[in-house]
Design a protein around this motif. Structure first.
Motif, PDB file in Angstrom:
ATOM      1  N   THR A 191     -36.404 110.181 -52.334  1.00 22.54           N
ATOM      2  CA  THR A 191     -37.799 111.231 -52.547  1.00 22.54           C
ATOM      3  C   THR A 191     -37.423 112.214 -51.363  1.00 22.54           C
ATOM      4  O   THR A 191     -37.566 113.640 -51.838  1.00 22.54           O
ATOM      5  N   ALA A 192     -37.065 111.995 -50.200  1.00 17.57           N
ATOM      6  CA  ALA A 192     -36.718 112.845 -49.104  1.00 17.57           C
ATOM      7  C   ALA A 192     -35.767 114.093 -49.586  1.00 17.57           C
ATOM      8  O   ALA A 192     -35.783 115.217 -49.123  1.00 17.57           O
ATOM      9  N   ASN A 193     -34.493 113.364 -50.279  1.00 23.83           N
ATOM     10  CA  ASN A 193     -33.938 114.229 -50.725  1.00 23.83           C
ATOM     11  C   ASN A 193     -33.935 115.051 -51.705  1.00 23.83           C
ATOM     12  O   ASN A 193     -33.726 116.366 -51.910  1.00 23.83           O
ATOM     13  N   GLY A 194     -35.022 114.866 -52.628  1.00 22.59           N
ATOM     14  CA  GLY A 194     -35.447 115.634 -53.868  1.00 22.59           C
ATOM     15  C   GLY A 194     -36.161 116.720 -52.940  1.00 22.59           C
ATOM     16  O   GLY A 194     -36.284 118.019 -53.246  1.00 22.59           O
ATOM     17  N   ARG A 195     -37.039 116.350 -52.039  1.00 22.20           N
ATOM     18  CA  ARG A 195     -37.694 117.566 -51.034  1.00 22.20           C
ATOM     19  C   ARG A 195     -37.025 118.444 -50.341  1.00 22.20           C
ATOM     20  O   ARG A 195     -37.046 119.673 -50.408  1.00 22.20           O
ATOM     21  N   ALA A 206     -35.108 120.911 -52.856  1.00 25.93           N
ATOM     22  CA  ALA A 206     -36.275 121.830 -53.306  1.00 25.93           C
ATOM     23  C   ALA A 206     -36.601 123.047 -52.134  1.00 25.93           C
ATOM     24  O   ALA A 206     -36.799 123.993 -52.327  1.00 25.93           O
ATOM     25  N   ALA A 207     -36.274 122.680 -50.851  1.00 22.84           N
ATOM     26  CA  ALA A 207     -36.567 123.437 -49.703  1.00 22.84           C
ATOM     27  C   ALA A 207     -35.168 124.395 -49.366  1.00 22.84           C
ATOM     28  O   ALA A 207     -35.164 125.195 -48.736  1.00 22.84           O
ATOM     29  N   ALA A 263     -39.482 114.666 -56.604  1.00 22.42           N
ATOM     30  CA  ALA A 263     -39.958 115.128 -55.577  1.00 22.42           C
ATOM     31  C   ALA A 263     -39.849 116.692 -55.545  1.00 22.42           C
ATOM     32  O   ALA A 263     -40.257 117.456 -54.664  1.00 22.42           O
ATOM     33  N   ALA A 264     -38.859 117.146 -56.290  1.00 21.58           N
ATOM     34  CA  ALA A 264     -38.686 118.636 -56.384  1.00 21.58           C
ATOM     35  C   ALA A 264     -39.247 119.379 -57.531  1.00 21.58           C
ATOM     36  O   ALA A 264     -39.154 120.306 -57.653  1.00 21.58           O
ATOM     37  N   GLY A 265     -40.434 118.717 -57.914  1.00 24.83           N
ATOM     38  CA  GLY A 265     -41.364 119.355 -58.964  1.00 24.83           C
ATOM     39  C   GLY A 265     -40.539 119.271 -60.399  1.00 24.83           C
ATOM     40  O   GLY A 265     -41.399 120.187 -61.150  1.00 24.83           O
TER      41      GLY A 265
END
Length: 196
Positions: free
Chosen positions: A36-40, A43-44, A75-77
């Motif tokens: 989940t943190a890697n997806g965020r 995306a950032a 997590a990246a939407g």
């Protein structure tokens, strides 16, 4: 070439130091959090060059990589299931050693552990399906020829080590020893490779 690569999140085998290879071991709660943190984090990234939806998303077909991919995408939407799998990305097989720790292997095969330490890239454990990093690298060479555009990939530590060899030109035995984190995103652009 523009390729972002994420290693699957932690499993209980990773936590216990067990040789996982091609066994289909699920993520643990830590691994789910890492995904989940890697997806965020993905995306950032400010300089992606393309919207995330325009990347080709591809995963190893093993469960731990598919679950990681789905958590990353969510997590990246993005819709979690919007990716494909490729068997070329399966982790190298440790053959008869899968499920054991290196200490357990050393208890019955110290001579083979010494051979492995003398040249990890070309070493092949015992077992019909076992692979060396050199054999895995041939699969990854084939995978790289299939890339048709910007790609985001979820794979395994061994796969990422071969990318450091093939693209980063890290010598095989050195590449085989690189610690591959489960909470980082790797960027490969043309012949440059590094963590973002």
């Amino acid at each position: 070439m523009l390729l972002y690569v994420i290693r699957h999140g932690q499993t209980d085998y990773n936590l216990e130091g067990r040789l996982q290879g091609s066994r289909d071991i699920p993520l643990n709660d830590t691994g789910r959090g890492q995904a989940t943190a890697n997806g965020r984090a993905l995306a950032a990234i400010g300089d992606l060059e393309f919207p995330l939806s325009q990347f080709d998303w591809v995963s190893s077909p093993l469960g731990r990589t598919r679950e990681t991919m789905e958590l990353v995408r969510q997590a990246a939407g993005l819709e979690p299931g919007g990716y494909r799998t490729d068997p070329l990305l399966i982790e190298l097989s440790f053959g008869d050693w899968e499920g054991e720790t290196l200490d357990e292997v050393a208890a019955h095969s110290r001579d083979l552990i010494e051979q492995r330490e003398g040249g990890k890239w070309d070493f092949r454990p015992p077992g019909e399906r076992a692979e060396s990093y050199a054999l895995l690298a041939k699969r990854i060479d084939t995978f790289l020829t299939t890339l048709a555009g910007p790609t985001i990939c979820v794979a395994h530590g061994g796969v990422i080590r071969t990318l450091f060899n093939r693209i980063g030109k890290v010598p095989g035995d050195d590449a085989a020893m690189i610690d591959i984190p489960q909470d980082r995103v790797l960027k490969i652009k043309d012949d440059a490779i590094g963590w973002v």
